[in-house]
Design a protein around this motif. Structure first.
Motif, PDB file in Angstrom:
ATOM      1  N   GLU A  63     -41.546  -2.446  -5.015  1.00  0.00           N
ATOM      2  CA  GLU A  63     -41.688  -3.769  -5.623  1.00  0.00           C
ATOM      3  C   GLU A  63     -40.321  -4.412  -5.854  1.00  0.00           C
ATOM      4  OE1 GLU A  63     -44.586  -5.581  -6.161  1.00  0.00           O
ATOM      5  OE2 GLU A  63     -45.309  -3.947  -4.893  1.00  0.00           O
ATOM      6  N   ARG A  64     -39.348  -3.604  -6.274  1.00  0.00           N
ATOM      7  CA  ARG A  64     -37.997  -4.135  -6.463  1.00  0.00           C
ATOM      8  C   ARG A  64     -37.407  -4.606  -5.143  1.00  0.00           C
ATOM      9  NH1 ARG A  64     -35.606   0.326 -10.744  1.00  0.00           N
ATOM     10  NH2 ARG A  64     -36.470  -0.673 -12.602  1.00  0.00           N
ATOM     11  N   LYS A  65     -37.659  -3.861  -4.082  1.00  0.00           N
ATOM     12  CA  LYS A  65     -37.166  -4.266  -2.763  1.00  0.00           C
ATOM     13  C   LYS A  65     -37.779  -5.602  -2.354  1.00  0.00           C
ATOM     14  CE  LYS A  65     -36.452  -0.315   0.170  1.00  0.00           C
ATOM     15  NZ  LYS A  65     -37.119   0.771   0.903  1.00  0.00           N
ATOM     16  N   ARG A  66     -39.104  -5.711  -2.541  1.00  0.00           N
ATOM     17  CA  ARG A  66     -39.781  -6.959  -2.175  1.00  0.00           C
ATOM     18  C   ARG A  66     -39.243  -8.143  -2.982  1.00  0.00           C
ATOM     19  NH1 ARG A  66     -44.100  -3.871  -0.434  1.00  0.00           N
ATOM     20  NH2 ARG A  66     -45.011  -3.239  -2.402  1.00  0.00           N
ATOM     21  N   ASN A 108     -37.072 -24.883  -6.574  1.00  0.00           N
ATOM     22  CA  ASN A 108     -38.290 -24.301  -7.150  1.00  0.00           C
ATOM     23  C   ASN A 108     -38.531 -22.871  -6.663  1.00  0.00           C
ATOM     24  OD1 ASN A 108     -38.966 -26.486  -8.786  1.00  0.00           O
ATOM     25  ND2 ASN A 108     -40.053 -27.522  -7.130  1.00  0.00           N
ATOM     26  N   GLU A 109     -38.200 -22.614  -5.413  1.00  0.00           N
ATOM     27  CA  GLU A 109     -38.359 -21.248  -4.895  1.00  0.00           C
ATOM     28  C   GLU A 109     -37.410 -20.276  -5.587  1.00  0.00           C
ATOM     29  OE1 GLU A 109     -37.881 -21.762  -0.658  1.00  0.00           O
ATOM     30  OE2 GLU A 109     -40.056 -21.807  -0.359  1.00  0.00           O
ATOM     31  N   ILE A 110     -36.195 -20.708  -5.872  1.00  0.00           N
ATOM     32  CA  ILE A 110     -35.248 -19.862  -6.615  1.00  0.00           C
ATOM     33  C   ILE A 110     -35.834 -19.535  -7.984  1.00  0.00           C
ATOM     34  CG2 ILE A 110     -33.008 -19.838  -7.812  1.00  0.00           C
ATOM     35  CD1 ILE A 110     -32.484 -19.380  -4.926  1.00  0.00           C
ATOM     36  N   ARG A 111     -36.371 -20.549  -8.652  1.00  0.00           N
ATOM     37  CA  ARG A 111     -36.976 -20.327  -9.975  1.00  0.00           C
ATOM     38  C   ARG A 111     -38.103 -19.306  -9.894  1.00  0.00           C
ATOM     39  NH1 ARG A 111     -37.338 -26.777 -10.950  1.00  0.00           N
ATOM     40  NH2 ARG A 111     -35.243 -27.077 -11.788  1.00  0.00           N
ATOM     41  N   THR A 112     -38.957 -19.477  -8.906  1.00  0.00           N
ATOM     42  CA  THR A 112     -40.111 -18.585  -8.751  1.00  0.00           C
ATOM     43  C   THR A 112     -39.675 -17.169  -8.395  1.00  0.00           C
ATOM     44  OG1 THR A 112     -41.471 -20.457  -8.050  1.00  0.00           O
ATOM     45  CG2 THR A 112     -42.278 -18.264  -7.494  1.00  0.00           C
ATOM     46  N   ALA A 113     -38.673 -17.029  -7.551  1.00  0.00           N
ATOM     47  CA  ALA A 113     -38.220 -15.702  -7.111  1.00  0.00           C
ATOM     48  C   ALA A 113     -37.481 -14.954  -8.212  1.00  0.00           C
ATOM     49  CB  ALA A 113     -37.333 -15.831  -5.872  1.00  0.00           C
ATOM     50  N   TYR A 114     -36.939 -15.670  -9.173  1.00  0.00           N
ATOM     51  CA  TYR A 114     -36.199 -15.025 -10.255  1.00  0.00           C
ATOM     52  C   TYR A 114     -37.102 -14.158 -11.126  1.00  0.00           C
ATOM     53  CZ  TYR A 114     -34.291 -14.585 -14.944  1.00  0.00           C
ATOM     54  OH  TYR A 114     -33.920 -14.090 -16.160  1.00  0.00           O
ATOM     55  N   PHE A 115     -38.301 -14.621 -11.412  1.00  0.00           N
ATOM     56  CA  PHE A 115     -39.133 -13.943 -12.401  1.00  0.00           C
ATOM     57  C   PHE A 115     -39.564 -12.532 -12.014  1.00  0.00           C
ATOM     58  CE2 PHE A 115     -39.150 -18.287 -13.862  1.00  0.00           C
ATOM     59  CZ  PHE A 115     -38.806 -18.077 -15.186  1.00  0.00           C
ATOM     60  N   PRO A 116     -39.917 -12.226 -10.765  1.00  0.00           N
ATOM     61  CA  PRO A 116     -40.201 -10.823 -10.438  1.00  0.00           C
ATOM     62  C   PRO A 116     -38.986  -9.911 -10.651  1.00  0.00           C
ATOM     63  CG  PRO A 116     -41.095 -12.246  -8.734  1.00  0.00           C
ATOM     64  CD  PRO A 116     -40.275 -13.112  -9.650  1.00  0.00           C
ATOM     65  N   LEU A 117     -37.802 -10.413 -10.342  1.00  0.00           N
ATOM     66  CA  LEU A 117     -36.598  -9.606 -10.572  1.00  0.00           C
ATOM     67  C   LEU A 117     -36.371  -9.396 -12.068  1.00  0.00           C
ATOM     68  CD1 LEU A 117     -34.167 -11.056  -7.909  1.00  0.00           C
ATOM     69  CD2 LEU A 117     -35.204  -8.799  -7.938  1.00  0.00           C
ATOM     70  N   ARG A 118     -36.703 -10.393 -12.840  1.00  0.00           N
ATOM     71  CA  ARG A 118     -36.574 -10.271 -14.289  1.00  0.00           C
ATOM     72  C   ARG A 118     -37.524  -9.209 -14.826  1.00  0.00           C
ATOM     73  NH1 ARG A 118     -38.089 -14.862 -18.772  1.00  0.00           N
ATOM     74  NH2 ARG A 118     -37.568 -13.578 -20.563  1.00  0.00           N
ATOM     75  N   LEU A 119     -38.739  -9.179 -14.315  1.00  0.00           N
ATOM     76  CA  LEU A 119     -39.734  -8.223 -14.801  1.00  0.00           C
ATOM     77  C   LEU A 119     -39.473  -6.803 -14.326  1.00  0.00           C
ATOM     78  CD1 LEU A 119     -42.983 -10.319 -14.325  1.00  0.00           C
ATOM     79  CD2 LEU A 119     -41.843  -9.756 -16.478  1.00  0.00           C
ATOM     80  N   LEU A 120     -39.019  -6.659 -13.099  1.00  0.00           N
ATOM     81  CA  LEU A 120     -38.901  -5.335 -12.491  1.00  0.00           C
ATOM     82  C   LEU A 120     -37.556  -4.669 -12.744  1.00  0.00           C
ATOM     83  CD1 LEU A 120     -40.648  -6.146  -9.103  1.00  0.00           C
ATOM     84  CD2 LEU A 120     -41.585  -4.809 -10.991  1.00  0.00           C
ATOM     85  N   GLY A 121     -36.533  -5.471 -13.081  1.00  0.00           N
ATOM     86  CA  GLY A 121     -35.233  -4.865 -13.354  1.00  0.00           C
ATOM     87  C   GLY A 121     -34.654  -4.190 -12.130  1.00  0.00           C
ATOM     88  N   PRO A 122     -33.797  -3.237 -12.308  1.00  0.00           N
ATOM     89  CA  PRO A 122     -33.207  -2.751 -13.542  1.00  0.00           C
ATOM     90  C   PRO A 122     -32.274  -3.799 -14.158  1.00  0.00           C
ATOM     91  CG  PRO A 122     -32.112  -1.723 -11.687  1.00  0.00           C
ATOM     92  CD  PRO A 122     -33.249  -2.557 -11.133  1.00  0.00           C
ATOM     93  N   ALA A 123     -31.657  -3.447 -15.257  1.00  0.00           N
ATOM     94  CA  ALA A 123     -30.901  -4.409 -16.057  1.00  0.00           C
ATOM     95  C   ALA A 123     -29.813  -5.127 -15.246  1.00  0.00           C
ATOM     96  CB  ALA A 123     -30.283  -3.721 -17.275  1.00  0.00           C
ATOM     97  N   ARG A 124     -29.077  -4.396 -14.417  1.00  0.00           N
ATOM     98  CA  ARG A 124     -27.981  -5.036 -13.666  1.00  0.00           C
ATOM     99  C   ARG A 124     -28.527  -6.050 -12.662  1.00  0.00           C
ATOM    100  NH1 ARG A 124     -24.007  -3.320  -9.176  1.00  0.00           N
ATOM    101  NH2 ARG A 124     -22.471  -4.965  -9.383  1.00  0.00           N
ATOM    102  N   VAL A 125     -29.633  -5.721 -12.014  1.00  0.00           N
ATOM    103  CA  VAL A 125     -30.245  -6.658 -11.060  1.00  0.00           C
ATOM    104  C   VAL A 125     -30.781  -7.874 -11.818  1.00  0.00           C
ATOM    105  CG1 VAL A 125     -32.146  -6.987  -9.419  1.00  0.00           C
ATOM    106  CG2 VAL A 125     -30.786  -4.888  -9.350  1.00  0.00           C
ATOM    107  N   HIS A 126     -31.424  -7.613 -12.932  1.00  0.00           N
ATOM    108  CA  HIS A 126     -31.949  -8.706 -13.753  1.00  0.00           C
ATOM    109  C   HIS A 126     -30.825  -9.660 -14.146  1.00  0.00           C
ATOM    110  CE1 HIS A 126     -33.488 -10.038 -17.944  1.00  0.00           C
ATOM    111  NE2 HIS A 126     -33.601 -11.003 -17.079  1.00  0.00           N
ATOM    112  N   GLN A 127     -29.715  -9.113 -14.616  1.00  0.00           N
ATOM    113  CA  GLN A 127     -28.603  -9.963 -15.054  1.00  0.00           C
ATOM    114  C   GLN A 127     -28.004 -10.737 -13.888  1.00  0.00           C
ATOM    115  OE1 GLN A 127     -27.678 -10.593 -18.310  1.00  0.00           O
ATOM    116  NE2 GLN A 127     -26.608 -12.237 -17.255  1.00  0.00           N
ATOM    117  N   ALA A 128     -27.843 -10.087 -12.744  1.00  0.00           N
ATOM    118  CA  ALA A 128     -27.282 -10.771 -11.574  1.00  0.00           C
ATOM    119  C   ALA A 128     -28.214 -11.885 -11.101  1.00  0.00           C
ATOM    120  CB  ALA A 128     -27.032  -9.767 -10.451  1.00  0.00           C
TER     121      ALA A 128
END
Length: 197
Positions: A63-66, A108-128
């Protein structure tokens, strides 16, 4: 008769002892079987938990890869669309509603793509991902300001917008590189996937 009675009592005692010994042996066997069954059950439960954790970690990694791949794909579309809009503002290409629409879709696509990364982490990926998303939002505010004032702005104001856009584009590129590094690091950890925050 006394000898017969003594023999009978001794035989009875032996029988009682034998029965007692058999009962004790039976109890020990039952207890041993129960302990063995409990040990086997605990081992089976632990094996199932280990398997479940491994399956969850594998799922989470996929899921993180996707999610990361999606963000990187939409980033590419966004940068192309943003470049076309600024070229349009600079009169390098003909003004087009399609170019403006593609740019808005990219944001809008950037906004939408951000949220899965926020949910799945890890913390460094979320922050980046968060850093990239916030820079895109700031960039969008500047582009919107440029679009709103393009007909009435002075040459000096336009030059200021252009300079700000170039700085922001550079910052977005750096955030994109940081996201790639964070994703790469999170996906290489000897198969160990850290838990999201």
């Amino acid at each position: 008769m006394d000898e017969g009675l003594v023999a009978l009592v001794a035989a009875g005692a032996g029988l009682v002892g034998a029965l007692g010994g058999a009962a004790m042996g039976g109890l020990a066997a039952v207890r041993g079987a129960r302990i063995g069954a409990e040990t086997t059950a605990r081992a089976t439960i632990e094996q199932a938990r280990t398997q479940e954790r491994a399956q969850h970690d594998h799922w989470l990694r996929d899921e993180r890869k996707r999610a990361a791949a999606l963000m990187l794909e939409v980033y590419d579309r966004f940068t192309i669309a943003a470049s076309n809009v600024t070229r349009m503002f600079d009169l390098e290409i003909e003004a087009s509603t399609d170019a403006w629409s593609a740019y808005r879709t990219g944001v809008n696509e950037i906004r939408t793509a951000y949220f899965p990364l926020r949910l799945l982490g890890p913390a460094r990926v979320h922050q980046a991902a968060r850093d990239l998303w916030q820079l895109v939002e700031e960039y969008h505010e500047g582009i919107q300001e440029w679009a709103d004032g393009i007909m009435t702005a002075s040459d000096e104001t336009r030059a200021g917008w252009r300079a700000r856009e170039e700085q922001q584009r550079y910052a977005i590129g750096g955030a994109h590189s940081n996201l790639i590094d964070a994703v790469s690091e999170s996906l290489q950890g000897n198969g160990v996937v850290s838990r999201p925050n």
